[in-house]
Scaffold this motif. Structure first.
Motif, mmCIF file in Angstrom:
data_model
loop_
_atom_site.group_PDB
_atom_site.id
_atom_site.type_symbol
_atom_site.label_atom_id
_atom_site.label_comp_id
_atom_site.label_asym_id
_atom_site.label_seq_id
_atom_site.Cartn_x
_atom_site.Cartn_y
_atom_site.Cartn_z
ATOM 1 N N UNK A 65 -48.152 49.966 43.642
ATOM 2 C CA UNK A 65 -47.694 51.117 44.419
ATOM 3 C C UNK A 65 -46.326 50.808 45.020
ATOM 4 N N UNK A 66 -45.392 51.732 44.828
ATOM 5 C CA UNK A 66 -44.017 51.543 45.284
ATOM 6 C C UNK A 66 -43.557 52.713 46.148
ATOM 7 N N UNK A 165 -39.632 58.519 47.035
ATOM 8 C CA UNK A 165 -40.759 58.770 46.142
ATOM 9 C C UNK A 165 -41.848 57.729 46.336
ATOM 10 N N UNK A 166 -43.101 58.176 46.285
ATOM 11 C CA UNK A 166 -44.229 57.259 46.221
ATOM 12 C C UNK A 166 -44.715 57.240 44.778
ATOM 13 N N UNK A 167 -44.870 56.031 44.228
ATOM 14 C CA UNK A 167 -45.236 55.885 42.819
ATOM 15 C C UNK A 167 -46.385 54.897 42.694
ATOM 16 N N UNK A 168 -47.471 55.318 42.092
ATOM 17 C CA UNK A 168 -48.574 54.421 41.734
ATOM 18 C C UNK A 168 -48.577 54.350 40.211
ATOM 19 N N UNK A 169 -48.452 53.143 39.676
ATOM 20 C CA UNK A 169 -48.232 53.029 38.236
ATOM 21 C C UNK A 169 -48.906 51.793 37.652
ATOM 22 N N UNK A 170 -48.913 51.731 36.335
ATOM 23 C CA UNK A 170 -49.463 50.580 35.621
ATOM 24 C C UNK A 170 -48.439 49.451 35.593
ATOM 25 N N UNK A 175 -39.301 51.159 37.589
ATOM 26 C CA UNK A 175 -39.044 52.215 38.560
ATOM 27 C C UNK A 175 -37.581 52.659 38.469
ATOM 28 N N UNK A 176 -36.689 51.718 38.185
ATOM 29 C CA UNK A 176 -35.273 52.067 38.004
ATOM 30 C C UNK A 176 -35.122 53.128 36.915
ATOM 31 N N UNK A 177 -35.766 52.873 35.786
ATOM 32 C CA UNK A 177 -35.676 53.791 34.648
ATOM 33 C C UNK A 177 -36.321 55.129 34.971
ATOM 34 N N UNK A 178 -37.429 55.079 35.720
ATOM 35 C CA UNK A 178 -38.098 56.316 36.120
ATOM 36 C C UNK A 178 -37.152 57.177 36.962
ATOM 37 N N UNK A 179 -36.436 56.567 37.893
ATOM 38 C CA UNK A 179 -35.482 57.303 38.726
ATOM 39 C C UNK A 179 -34.372 57.922 37.877
ATOM 40 N N UNK A 198 -45.496 48.300 47.955
ATOM 41 C CA UNK A 198 -46.373 48.276 49.127
ATOM 42 C C UNK A 198 -47.821 47.914 48.781
ATOM 43 N N UNK A 199 -48.137 47.831 47.497
ATOM 44 C CA UNK A 199 -49.498 47.425 47.129
ATOM 45 C C UNK A 199 -49.540 46.900 45.701
ATOM 46 N N UNK A 200 -50.317 45.832 45.510
ATOM 47 C CA UNK A 200 -50.617 45.296 44.185
ATOM 48 C C UNK A 200 -52.115 45.088 44.121
ATOM 49 N N UNK A 201 -52.793 45.844 43.263
ATOM 50 C CA UNK A 201 -54.240 45.748 43.196
ATOM 51 C C UNK A 201 -54.853 46.044 44.554
ATOM 52 N N UNK A 202 -55.654 45.108 45.058
ATOM 53 C CA UNK A 202 -56.321 45.312 46.356
ATOM 54 C C UNK A 202 -55.477 44.844 47.533
ATOM 55 N N UNK A 203 -54.288 44.293 47.279
ATOM 56 C CA UNK A 203 -53.462 43.726 48.342
ATOM 57 C C UNK A 203 -52.405 44.727 48.794
ATOM 58 N N UNK A 204 -52.465 45.107 50.067
ATOM 59 C CA UNK A 204 -51.543 46.093 50.619
ATOM 60 C C UNK A 204 -50.563 45.428 51.580
#
Length: 299
Positions: A65-66, A165-170, A175-179, A198-204
């Motif tokens: 999550x970014x 933007x808030x992005x939850x992704x695989x 993210x640069x390319x997405x922008x 701001x999050x990786x798996x269960x770690x926030x």
């Protein structure tokens, strides 16, 4: 010392720099990170220590999550704010929420990305950024990623050029390319001007520890209290509970009959109560059996 350090990676350090510093502070060589963050990006970077290094591949594979900042009207060669400007266009349109959401909607779900030239993706054994620095253009491999959530956040200050933007992704999503691609959809050159994971798996973010806290704990031998149990990095895997007799077989890394509860080929964790024993998967050649992928030693 075994466990996961939920590190908040600061700007200015590579993920490898973080690993080297943790090794030095904790006086251990068995340290690995779980997903590269660019030096100018800060955010959640779980660091696996001791036996936890066995789960690095499983943690790397989790959702990310970014919070990103997209700057409209200027494109750069690196797709972020650190590269040379390669295109610009005055933004004289104030986008409505409906226009923005319509653009974002085309990027939700499974999408195909072309990695930026300034990235570590390898082509013919050479990293793309090495080609870019030599001004050599090469065909970049397309990759499919998944965007689980993509939404615009309120701006800190009114602007028709800057979008949060808030992005939850695989894993593997650029993210640069997405922008850049969202900018194109809106009709303007664009780049990523800021990024936080701001999050990786269960770690926030709220779970993390910074280097100042780690350094203080390391001087008083309290660093072990900052580590989370290995199982916390496997929350996204399904669980197979076993009895005492089967526990012994798992500890010895033995194959087992496939239980009815295991219905997919995905890896799963094997537990005895609160005790993490191993990660198993269905045997690729004998589908009526399960086999160990990682076995954890008894502490």
């Amino acid at each position: 010392m075994d466990g996961i350090l939920p590190l908040w990676k600061p700007k200015g350090m590579t993920s490898h720099d973080c690993v080297m510093k943790v090794r030095k502070l904790l006086h251990t060589k068995k340290v690995g990170h779980t997903g590269t963050l660019d030096p100018e990006v800060e955010g959640v970077l779980p660091i696996c220590i001791g036996q936890a290094t066995k789960i690095v591949p499983f943690l790397t594979d989790t959702k990310k999550t970014y919070i990103a900042e997209m700057f409209l009207g200027i494109a750069t060669e690196t797709e972020d704010s650190y590269g040379e400007v390669i295109a610009s266009k005055t933004v004289n349109h104030s986008f409505t929420e409906e226009e923005i959401d319509a653009a974002l909607n085309s990027f939700r779900g499974k999408i195909t990305q072309i990695p930026p030239m300034y990235s570590a993706v390898k082509v013919n054994g050479k990293k793309l950024y090495e080609y870019a620095r030599q001004h050599i253009d090469v065909e970049r491999p397309k990759r499919q990623v998944e965007i689980y959530e993509l939404k615009k956040l309120p701006n800190k200050q009114p602007s028709n050029q800057v979008f949060r933007l808030k992005i939850v992704c695989s894993k593997g999503t650029y993210i640069r390319t997405l922008c850049v691609d969202i900018g194109k959809k809106l009709g303007y050159p664009a780049h990523m001007s800021a990024l936080e994971r701001i999050q990786t798996g269960a770690f926030a973010k709220e779970d993390t520890v910074n280097f100042a806290e780690l350094e203080k704990a390391a001087t008083s031998d309290d660093a072990k209290f900052l580590l989370l149990p290995i199982v916390s990095g496997l929350q996204h895997l399904k669980t197979l509970e076993v009895d005492e007799k089967t526990k012994v077989r798992v500890r010895h890394g033995q194959k087992l009959p496939r239980p009815d509860s295991i219905t997919s080929a995905d890896p799963f964790k094997v537990m005895h109560g609160n005790e993490l024993l191993a990660v198993y998967q269905v045997h690729p050649d004998h589908h009526n059996e399960i086999k160990p992928v990682r076995v954890f030693n008894e502490n």
